[in-house]
Motif scaffolding. Structure first.
Motif, PDB file in Angstrom:
ATOM      1  N   VAL A 297      43.084  41.731 -81.450  1.00  0.00           N
ATOM      2  CA  VAL A 297      44.033  42.238 -82.449  1.00  0.00           C
ATOM      3  C   VAL A 297      44.416  43.685 -82.147  1.00  0.00           C
ATOM      4  O   VAL A 297      45.603  44.070 -82.210  1.00  0.00           O
ATOM      5  CB  VAL A 297      43.432  42.107 -83.868  1.00  0.00           C
ATOM      6  N   SER A 298      43.386  44.458 -81.807  1.00  0.00           N
ATOM      7  CA  SER A 298      43.666  45.860 -81.475  1.00  0.00           C
ATOM      8  C   SER A 298      44.614  45.956 -80.292  1.00  0.00           C
ATOM      9  O   SER A 298      45.566  46.761 -80.285  1.00  0.00           O
ATOM     10  CB  SER A 298      42.358  46.587 -81.154  1.00  0.00           C
ATOM     11  N   HIS A 299      44.352  45.099 -79.276  1.00  0.00           N
ATOM     12  CA  HIS A 299      45.205  45.141 -78.087  1.00  0.00           C
ATOM     13  C   HIS A 299      46.620  44.674 -78.399  1.00  0.00           C
ATOM     14  O   HIS A 299      47.618  45.285 -77.960  1.00  0.00           O
ATOM     15  CB  HIS A 299      44.594  44.257 -76.992  1.00  0.00           C
ATOM     16  N   GLU A 300      46.706  43.569 -79.196  1.00  0.00           N
ATOM     17  CA  GLU A 300      48.021  43.041 -79.518  1.00  0.00           C
ATOM     18  C   GLU A 300      48.836  44.021 -80.366  1.00  0.00           C
ATOM     19  O   GLU A 300      50.060  44.110 -80.224  1.00  0.00           O
ATOM     20  CB  GLU A 300      47.879  41.710 -80.261  1.00  0.00           C
ATOM     21  N   ILE A 301      48.160  44.744 -81.234  1.00  0.00           N
ATOM     22  CA  ILE A 301      48.861  45.702 -82.094  1.00  0.00           C
ATOM     23  C   ILE A 301      49.134  47.010 -81.353  1.00  0.00           C
ATOM     24  O   ILE A 301      50.157  47.662 -81.562  1.00  0.00           O
ATOM     25  CB  ILE A 301      48.033  45.952 -83.374  1.00  0.00           C
ATOM     26  N   LYS A 302      48.197  47.370 -80.462  1.00  0.00           N
ATOM     27  CA  LYS A 302      48.329  48.648 -79.770  1.00  0.00           C
ATOM     28  C   LYS A 302      49.581  48.705 -78.914  1.00  0.00           C
ATOM     29  O   LYS A 302      50.292  49.736 -78.880  1.00  0.00           O
ATOM     30  CB  LYS A 302      47.093  48.876 -78.898  1.00  0.00           C
ATOM     31  N   THR A 303      49.905  47.612 -78.220  1.00  0.00           N
ATOM     32  CA  THR A 303      51.069  47.623 -77.313  1.00  0.00           C
ATOM     33  C   THR A 303      52.375  47.892 -78.059  1.00  0.00           C
ATOM     34  O   THR A 303      53.122  48.825 -77.705  1.00  0.00           O
ATOM     35  CB  THR A 303      51.137  46.299 -76.540  1.00  0.00           C
ATOM     36  N   PRO A 304      52.717  47.115 -79.115  1.00  0.00           N
ATOM     37  CA  PRO A 304      53.960  47.436 -79.833  1.00  0.00           C
ATOM     38  C   PRO A 304      53.913  48.782 -80.544  1.00  0.00           C
ATOM     39  O   PRO A 304      54.925  49.499 -80.608  1.00  0.00           O
ATOM     40  CB  PRO A 304      54.122  46.293 -80.816  1.00  0.00           C
ATOM     41  N   LEU A 305      52.720  49.162 -81.048  1.00  0.00           N
ATOM     42  CA  LEU A 305      52.635  50.475 -81.702  1.00  0.00           C
ATOM     43  C   LEU A 305      52.882  51.593 -80.719  1.00  0.00           C
ATOM     44  O   LEU A 305      53.543  52.609 -81.048  1.00  0.00           O
ATOM     45  CB  LEU A 305      51.250  50.638 -82.358  1.00  0.00           C
TER      46      LEU A 305
ATOM     47  N   ILE B   7      52.756  39.049 -85.570  1.00  0.00           N
ATOM     48  CA  ILE B   7      51.292  39.021 -85.387  1.00  0.00           C
ATOM     49  C   ILE B   7      50.582  39.023 -86.736  1.00  0.00           C
ATOM     50  O   ILE B   7      49.667  38.223 -86.989  1.00  0.00           O
ATOM     51  CB  ILE B   7      50.831  40.219 -84.520  1.00  0.00           C
ATOM     52  N   VAL B   8      50.986  39.945 -87.625  1.00  0.00           N
ATOM     53  CA  VAL B   8      50.359  40.037 -88.945  1.00  0.00           C
ATOM     54  C   VAL B   8      50.580  38.745 -89.729  1.00  0.00           C
ATOM     55  O   VAL B   8      49.669  38.228 -90.397  1.00  0.00           O
ATOM     56  CB  VAL B   8      50.913  41.262 -89.708  1.00  0.00           C
ATOM     57  N   ARG B   9      51.791  38.196 -89.630  1.00  0.00           N
ATOM     58  CA  ARG B   9      52.093  36.954 -90.351  1.00  0.00           C
ATOM     59  C   ARG B   9      51.203  35.810 -89.881  1.00  0.00           C
ATOM     60  O   ARG B   9      50.646  35.044 -90.677  1.00  0.00           O
ATOM     61  CB  ARG B   9      53.561  36.604 -90.144  1.00  0.00           C
ATOM     62  N   ASP B  10      51.071  35.679 -88.536  1.00  0.00           N
ATOM     63  CA  ASP B  10      50.241  34.582 -88.010  1.00  0.00           C
ATOM     64  C   ASP B  10      48.766  34.769 -88.354  1.00  0.00           C
ATOM     65  O   ASP B  10      48.046  33.797 -88.652  1.00  0.00           O
ATOM     66  CB  ASP B  10      50.408  34.481 -86.493  1.00  0.00           C
ATOM     67  N   ILE B  11      48.303  36.034 -88.332  1.00  0.00           N
ATOM     68  CA  ILE B  11      46.899  36.283 -88.689  1.00  0.00           C
ATOM     69  C   ILE B  11      46.649  35.917 -90.145  1.00  0.00           C
ATOM     70  O   ILE B  11      45.665  35.249 -90.492  1.00  0.00           O
ATOM     71  CB  ILE B  11      46.515  37.757 -88.423  1.00  0.00           C
TER      72      ILE B  11
ATOM     73  N   THR C 128      52.438  35.323 -80.019  1.00  0.00           N
ATOM     74  CA  THR C 128      51.299  36.077 -80.580  1.00  0.00           C
ATOM     75  C   THR C 128      49.943  35.555 -80.105  1.00  0.00           C
ATOM     76  O   THR C 128      48.914  36.202 -80.322  1.00  0.00           O
ATOM     77  CB  THR C 128      51.309  35.986 -82.122  1.00  0.00           C
ATOM     78  N   GLY C 129      49.913  34.357 -79.501  1.00  0.00           N
ATOM     79  CA  GLY C 129      48.639  33.768 -79.076  1.00  0.00           C
ATOM     80  C   GLY C 129      47.879  33.075 -80.192  1.00  0.00           C
ATOM     81  O   GLY C 129      46.722  32.685 -80.010  1.00  0.00           O
ATOM     82  N   LEU C 130      48.522  32.904 -81.358  1.00  0.00           N
ATOM     83  CA  LEU C 130      47.852  32.276 -82.506  1.00  0.00           C
ATOM     84  C   LEU C 130      48.469  30.946 -82.897  1.00  0.00           C
ATOM     85  O   LEU C 130      47.954  30.246 -83.764  1.00  0.00           O
ATOM     86  CB  LEU C 130      47.885  33.215 -83.716  1.00  0.00           C
ATOM     87  N   GLY C 131      49.609  30.566 -82.281  1.00  0.00           N
ATOM     88  CA  GLY C 131      50.322  29.364 -82.704  1.00  0.00           C
ATOM     89  C   GLY C 131      49.498  28.096 -82.595  1.00  0.00           C
ATOM     90  O   GLY C 131      49.416  27.305 -83.543  1.00  0.00           O
ATOM     91  N   LEU C 132      48.866  27.861 -81.426  1.00  0.00           N
ATOM     92  CA  LEU C 132      48.078  26.634 -81.254  1.00  0.00           C
ATOM     93  C   LEU C 132      46.798  26.663 -82.081  1.00  0.00           C
ATOM     94  O   LEU C 132      46.321  25.613 -82.534  1.00  0.00           O
ATOM     95  CB  LEU C 132      47.751  26.416 -79.779  1.00  0.00           C
TER      96      LEU C 132
END
Length: 579
Positions: free
Chosen positions: A367-375, A411-415, A543-547
């Motif tokens: 999560v940190s990595h996924e959020i860090k890149t767009p931030l 990402i936040v929505r899928d989480i 986001t890597g959360l769909g499946l």
């Protein structure tokens, strides 16, 4: 059996023996009494005969036979009978009858002895008196002539006494025999038979057959004993049922414990273990097991030290088996029983906890990595906008901020969506009956425009009107995720969807004709944030959360999701739900 029967029949046997002894003793006493009576009677008539002889002798000396006859008739009313006999055996006088009616008495034993000069006695039946008599004959010598004076008394009185005694003895014997028979019958029917039945029942009960009924006699001394044993058996059965139920409860609790429990002897041999211990250490608890076969050398060494020292231990061990790791927290303590030591081990499986810790760490990192890149991109663009830049650059940076903001939002929505699905596991009774064909048509209508934009065609190959218990919104989301996944990563041209039936299951299928998925990625496809091609996924906005969401939606409906794929042959995702 023989000893018991001997004891039971000792009473009637003793009674019979006493009756026989009493009869023999009475018969002996009667015989003795008769003999004593006859002897005493002989002495008495001998004395009386001497007195009579003193009177008769002078008369005979004078040969005054008439006086002798008169004297004998005078005493005729007495019990004593006197008979005077001459040397020829002729009866001269008799106190009871006319002497002329008598036969010659010379051959009578007592008369014969008296004629020979010896007094003699005899007991015999008298035909003239029609009864048994006691005779005493004595010689009388007068003027050179020998006479015999015989005295006699009847034995009728003593005979009557003896006969009466014998009759009474007979009735006493008969009564005694009846008593013995009654005692024998009573013991057979009221004691021995119930006792044998009771003994058989007790033997069955002792062998473990507590359902055996106790035969209770209607009466008799064994009735109370049978009732007491029956009640004791029922109480024992109730207590045994309670103990068995408690033992079974403890056994169930013991075998269903999550923690493993082992009881080991001093040599390390297994005494008892529960299912959890057998599962954690991979052995059959019903077969012999040695601790050194547990594949944890450190545990074996620690266990032996504890058995020697008696000190408890607590330690975490790692068990590596079949390329997998298990983390086991084991407590060991010594149980002492007299001079025997036993080792009690309790095992707690920390593997899932370690996996959860690892998952939490990986999840936070992902999560940190996924959020860090767009931030980072958003922060860089915002800092650049603070400087004097051209309008074209400003427009490009604003577009970048917008793009990465949308990605953060996805990402936040899928989480949140995944978290909500995991929390809202519903019971089947709370779900509604829904039509899968309608859901599929709705999803196709939603995704048709997006598919055209991506250069894809969505085809419904089969759409059966199947009904399942479920949540229509969640199943629509699962199908949308699968279709968007195909549109985003397959590089194909066609996405085929269908609703079919296999046995008692409904199958929702999404298939593409794209590049397929390599074998090494298939087992991890449904993990959170797992990507086959990470750089390409981020470029396409995944986001890597769909499946992962699809998997949890299937589990929420007590179903499952599977993938059939091969490199270059596309991929087929199947959601299987019970009808």
């Amino acid at each position: 059996m023989k000893q018991r029967d001997s004891l039971l029949f000792s009473l009637p046997l003793t009674a019979a023996m006493l009756i026989i002894v009493f009869a023999v003793f009475l018969y002996w006493q009667l015989s003795k009494f008769e003999t004593s009576y006859i002897n005493e009677a002989k002495k008495t008539i001998a004395r009386e005969a001497e007195l009579a002889a003193a009177v008769i002798s002078p008369m005979l000396a004078k040969q005054d036979v008439s006086s002798v006859v008169h004297f004998c008739r005078t005493i005729g009313h007495y019990a004593l009978r006197l008979t005077v006999i001459d040397s020829n055996g002729t009866v001269l006088a008799d106190s009871k009858d006319d002497p002329l009616i008598f036969d010659n008495h010379k051959e009578r034993q007592e008369v014969k002895s008296a004629l020979e000069g010896k007094a003699a006695s005899a007991v015999r039946y008298s035909s003239s008196m029609n009864q048994k008599m006691i005779y005493h004959a004595m010689p009388l010598d007068c003027n050179g002539k020998r006479y015999v004076m015989r005295s006699a008394i009847p034995t009728a009185e003593v005979g009557r006494i003896i006969d009466m005694s014998r009759l009474n003895m007979f009735w006493a014997l008969l009564l005694g025999a009846q008593i013995v028979l009654f005692l024998t019958y009573y013991i057979l029917q009221k004691v021995r038979k119930p006792l044998i039945n009771l003994h058989t029942s007790v033997e069955d009960i002792a062998s473990g057959n507590l359902d055996r009924n106790i035969d209770i006699p209607e009466d008799g001394i064994m009735r109370e004993l049978a009732i007491d044993i029956s009640e004791m058996t029922n109480q024992l059965k109730r207590q045994l049922d309670i103990v068995t139920a408690e033992r079974n409860e403890r056994a169930v609790l013991f075998d269903t414990m999550n923690e493993g429990v082992l009881l080991l002897a001093e040599d390390g041999n297994l005494i008892r273990a529960n299912n959890a211990a057998a599962r954690l250490l991979n052995f059959d608890k019903d077969k012999p097991f040695q601790l050194n076969r547990c594949h944890i050398p450190e545990l074996v060494e620690k266990a032996m030290e504890t058995l020697k020292s008696g000190l408890s231990f607590e330690k975490e061990f790692c068990l590596e088996r079949n390329k997998t790791r298990s983390f086991l927290f084991i407590k060991g303590s010594v149980l002492r029983n007299n001079n025997t030591r036993r080792l009690l081990l309790t095992i707690t499986d920390l593997s899932n906890m370690r996996k959860l810790e690892s998952f939490r760490t990986d999840f936070v990192a992902n999560v940190s990595h996924e959020i860090k890149t767009p931030l980072t991109c958003i922060t860089g663009a915002a800092e650049a906008l603070e400087e004097n830049i051209s309008p074209e650059t400003q427009t490009r940076l604003i577009a970048m901020i917008k793009k990465h903001s949308e990605r953060l939002n996805h990402i936040v929505r899928d989480i949140l969506s995944l978290s909500q699905i995991e929390k809202s596991r519903r019971h089947e009774s709370d779900m509604l009956r829904i039509r899968l064909d309608i859901i599929l048509e709705n999803v196709v209508n939603i995704e048709r425009e997006r598919a055209k934009e991506c250069g894809f065609e969505i085809k419904i190959t089969e759409n059966l009107p199947l009904t399942v218990s479920g949540d229509a919104d969640l199943l629509e989301q699962a199908l949308i995720n699968l279709i968007e996944n195909a549109l985003r990563y397959s590089n194909g041209k066609t996405v085929s969807v269908s609703v079919t039936q296999e046995n008692a299951n409904a199958v929702l299928t999404v298939r593409d004709d794209g590049i397929g998925i390599a074998e090494e990625h298939r087992d991890r496809l449904f993990e959170r944030f797992y990507r086959v091609d990470k750089s390409r996924s981020r470029e396409l906005g995944g986001t890597g959360l769909g499946l992962a969401i699809v998997k949890h939606i299937a589990l929420t409906h007590n179903g499952k999701v599977e993938v059939i794929t091969d490199v270059g042959k596309g991929a087929e995702f199947r959601i299987i739900l019970a009808l």
